[in-house]
Structure formats: structure tokens, C-alpha cells
Design an enzyme around this catalytic site. Structure first.
Site, PDB file in Angstrom:
ATOM      1  N   ASP A  82      -3.212  28.152  -7.859  1.00 36.30           N
ATOM      2  CA  ASP A  82      -3.001  29.578  -8.097  1.00 36.30           C
ATOM      3  C   ASP A  82      -4.263  30.385  -7.782  1.00 36.30           C
ATOM      4  OD1 ASP A  82      -1.572  31.810  -8.981  1.00 36.30           O
ATOM      5  OD2 ASP A  82      -2.143  31.534 -11.080  1.00 36.30           O
ATOM      6  N   HIS A  83      -4.120  31.584  -7.262  1.00 38.61           N
ATOM      7  CA  HIS A  83      -5.193  32.572  -7.072  1.00 38.61           C
ATOM      8  C   HIS A  83      -6.521  31.965  -6.616  1.00 38.61           C
ATOM      9  CE1 HIS A  83      -3.216  36.208  -8.388  1.00 38.61           C
ATOM     10  NE2 HIS A  83      -2.718  35.565  -9.430  1.00 38.61           N
ATOM     11  N   ASP A 104      -5.702  34.006  -2.156  1.00 37.27           N
ATOM     12  CA  ASP A 104      -5.666  35.373  -2.674  1.00 37.27           C
ATOM     13  C   ASP A 104      -6.772  36.188  -2.007  1.00 37.27           C
ATOM     14  OD1 ASP A 104      -5.666  37.736  -4.030  1.00 37.27           O
ATOM     15  OD2 ASP A 104      -5.815  36.867  -6.045  1.00 37.27           O
ATOM     16  N   GLU A 134      -1.240  37.035  -1.224  1.00 41.42           N
ATOM     17  CA  GLU A 134      -1.116  38.235  -2.060  1.00 41.42           C
ATOM     18  C   GLU A 134      -1.622  39.461  -1.314  1.00 41.42           C
ATOM     19  OE1 GLU A 134      -3.021  39.931  -6.209  1.00 41.42           O
ATOM     20  OE2 GLU A 134      -2.301  37.860  -6.170  1.00 41.42           O
ATOM     21  N   HIS A 209       4.042  37.946 -10.423  1.00 40.92           N
ATOM     22  CA  HIS A 209       2.865  37.662 -11.237  1.00 40.92           C
ATOM     23  C   HIS A 209       2.910  38.541 -12.482  1.00 40.92           C
ATOM     24  CE1 HIS A 209       0.268  35.247  -8.400  1.00 40.92           C
ATOM     25  NE2 HIS A 209       1.307  35.574  -7.652  1.00 40.92           N
ATOM     26  N   GLY A 210       2.272  38.065 -13.558  1.00 39.68           N
ATOM     27  CA  GLY A 210       2.251  38.846 -14.793  1.00 39.68           C
ATOM     28  C   GLY A 210       3.551  38.753 -15.564  1.00 39.68           C
ATOM     29  N   THR A 212       4.114  37.146 -18.479  1.00 36.15           N
ATOM     30  CA  THR A 212       3.970  37.191 -19.938  1.00 36.15           C
ATOM     31  C   THR A 212       4.156  38.622 -20.441  1.00 36.15           C
ATOM     32  OG1 THR A 212       2.456  35.308 -19.994  1.00 36.15           O
ATOM     33  CG2 THR A 212       2.382  36.810 -21.863  1.00 36.15           C
ATOM     34  N   ASN A 231       5.719  33.675 -12.556  1.00 33.37           N
ATOM     35  CA  ASN A 231       4.521  33.063 -13.118  1.00 33.37           C
ATOM     36  C   ASN A 231       4.424  33.292 -14.621  1.00 33.37           C
ATOM     37  OD1 ASN A 231       3.980  32.617 -10.413  1.00 33.37           O
ATOM     38  ND2 ASN A 231       1.921  33.444 -10.478  1.00 33.37           N
ATOM     39  N   LEU A 232       4.100  32.222 -15.343  1.00 31.41           N
ATOM     40  CA  LEU A 232       3.844  32.282 -16.782  1.00 31.41           C
ATOM     41  C   LEU A 232       2.515  31.585 -17.035  1.00 31.41           C
ATOM     42  CD1 LEU A 232       7.389  31.259 -18.104  1.00 31.41           C
ATOM     43  CD2 LEU A 232       6.447  33.581 -18.017  1.00 31.41           C
TER      44      LEU A 232
END
Length: 287
Positions: A82-83, A104, A134, A209-210, A212, A231-232
Site C-alpha cells: 500500500d502507498h 503513490d 493514485e 481509500h479512507g 474507516t 481499504n480498511l
């Protein structure tokens, strides 16, 4: 099962109006919670790892956890970086057997982001590994990446089309649509119309993304419009700490650490269950 590619999972989910959860793992116990939950529900899952976590444990060690646990599951499991802004780390993960990586370049000027993304796309295609890219500025904090309030920037539609034309077999695309990493301080302002246009024009699975803190209706709306990867991260990290700490606070048994590890595993697994169930049902109009 052996580790699987991310792209077939996401293409299948996209076609059915559904999504696959991508959960950021921290160690073996958190990985076990993610894969156990997916196996119980009979759904595919993406185990996702931050660059910071890779540098802490090592790409081979992380891969060994996921490969070992995936072997005992009859559901598809992918392993995704990730990222990441560092090409060397991306190559290290590919060499260790990871099935997907994210470059990213969103903080770079558009032309540089496109140039570096396409260069990485070429070697991931040759290696048979899926790539996520991204564009735009997704707000909030994700490990060492910080986008301050007011500095968020929605993806530019025309630039998204240029990315898609340059990388037509991109595994998943992450345009900024108004969501944010971490816990939301207010109501997220999701640009549903922009998401709709990008997903339809590019034909690519979109990464949300984001995740949560979003509501069920927000998840459904995003999934319906093409977010096949959700994504979590923040919630799983919170449960990682609280699942252990809550038991320790009320019952200190220093001679038996497995009590706390089992409580941690149960907290993470149970917290994930409603999200994985929701994503597998899909959004409005799902098949």
C-alpha cells in the site's frame, strides 16, 4: 490456496456490483484475523501492507505469513503493498512473491507522476504483478503520508483518462474523490458524480481509500459506482491495540500472553465481519 492475483478478484467484483476488502495487516495475528474472517464468510480478501510495516518486518517475512495462512483457506487471498513511493521497495516485494503493489506518486506534478507510474507499470506487467496508482490528494494521515485539512484535491477527470490510456491493464485505480485516511473529523464530502464519470470512462476497478468511518449507505453508493476495492486500515489498527489492551487492563496474567493474543484476534476478526459481509452484497443495483 496459493496467493492469487488481485485483478481477477476486482474485475469479478466490479462486474457484479460488489467490492473486495483490502485490510492493512500489522503482524501474523492481524493477518490471521483477516484471512479467518474471509474464510468464514466465503469471500475473497486483499491483505494490504504499509511501506513502514514492510521495512519493520521485511518483505519475505510478511509474505511468509500470508502465504502460510492462505494455504489453509479455500478463498482467494492477495498480498498488496500500500502507498509506496519507493521503487526499490516495490521491487523487493515483487521479488518476495507479492501479487500486487501500489505506486503513490500523487504528491508529484502530474507529468512526473504519470512518467514514474508508467515506468513501474511496465515492469509490474512483465513480472505478472498488479499495480495500483493514485492521482489527486486524498486527505488525512496514512503512515508517513500527511495531507492537511484544506489541502485535499479531487482528481482531475482528464488526467484520469490520460492515466487509464497509458496503463490500460492497471489492476486498480485510486483517484481522490473526497474520502480521507484516518478517522473523519466531519461528514466526508464524496464526489459521487466524479467517481461515476471516472469509473465509466476508464473501465478500471476503483480503489476507495479512507474506508474507516464511512456509513453503510456511503459504502453502497461508492461500490455501485465502481469502487471494487475498499481499504480498511485505521479501524484494524485501532482494534489491534484495543483488542489486546482491553483484556490486559482488566486481567493481567503476565504468565499467559496467549490469552491477550486470542482476545486481539477475536476483536479484529469480529470487527471486520460486518464490513466484509456488506461489501460482498454490493451496492445499489448489485447482481
Amino acid at each position: 490456496m496459493p496467493l492469487t492475483q488481485m485483478s481477477p478478484m476486482l474485475r469479478s467484483a466490479l462486474a457484479k456490483g460488489r467490492a473486495v476488502a483490502a485490510v492493512n495487516i500489522i503482524d501474523f495475528n492481524s493477518t490471521r484475523a483477516v484471512i479467518d474472517c474471509a474464510r468464514e464468510l466465503g469471500v475473497p480478501v486483499i491483505t494490504q501492507v504499509s511501506t513502514k510495516t514492510v521495512k519493520h518486518w521485511g518483505a519475505k517475512s510478511v509474505a511468509s505469513w500470508v502465504k502460510t495462512l492462505a494455504q489453509d483457506s479455500d478463498q482467494d487471498v492477495a498480498l498488496h503493498l500500500d502507498h509506496c513511493t519507493d521503487e526499490a521497495t516495490i521491487r523487493t516485494c515483487i521479488d518476495a512473491g507479492w501479487t500486487a503493489v501500489m505506486f503513490d506518486g500523487s504528491k508529484l506534478p502530474f507529468a512526473e507522476n504519470l512518467a514514474r507510474s508508467t515506468a513501474i507499470y511496465d515492469f509490474t506487467q512483465a513480472a505478472g504483478v498488479d499495480l495500483e496508482c493514485e492521482i489527486g490528494a486524498i486527505g488525512g494521515v496514512e503512515d508517513d503520508k500527511v495531507v492537511k485539512d484544506g489541502e485535499e484535491m479531487l482528481a482531475n477527470f482528464d488526467e484520469c483518462l490520460e492515466f487509464a490510456r497509458a496503463m490500460p491493464r492497471m489492476g486498480v485505480f485510486a483517484p481522490a474523490i473526497g474520502t480521507a485516511h484516518g478517522f473523519y473529523k466531519g461528514e466526508p464530502k464524496i464526489a459521487y458524480d466524479l467517481l461515476d464519470r471516472i469509473a465509466k470512462a476508464t473501465g478500471l476497478p476503483i480503489a476507495l481509500h479512507g474506508g474507516t468511518g464511512l456509513t453503510d449507505d456511503q459504502f453502497r453508493n461508492c461500490i455501485w459506482r465502481g469502487c471494487a476495492k475498499v481499504n480498511l486500515s485505521t479501524m484494524h489498527k485501532r482494534d489491534f491495540i484495543e483488542g489486546f489492551g482491553a483484556v490486559y487492563a482488566r486481567d493481567r496474567r503476565p504468565g499467559e500472553p496467549l490469552v491477550y493474543l486470542e482476545a486481539q484476534h477475536k476483536t479484529m476478526r469480529d470487527s471486520l465481519r460486518p464490513f466484509l459481509s456488506l461489501f460482498s452484497l454490493g451496492g445499489k443495483g448489485a447482481a
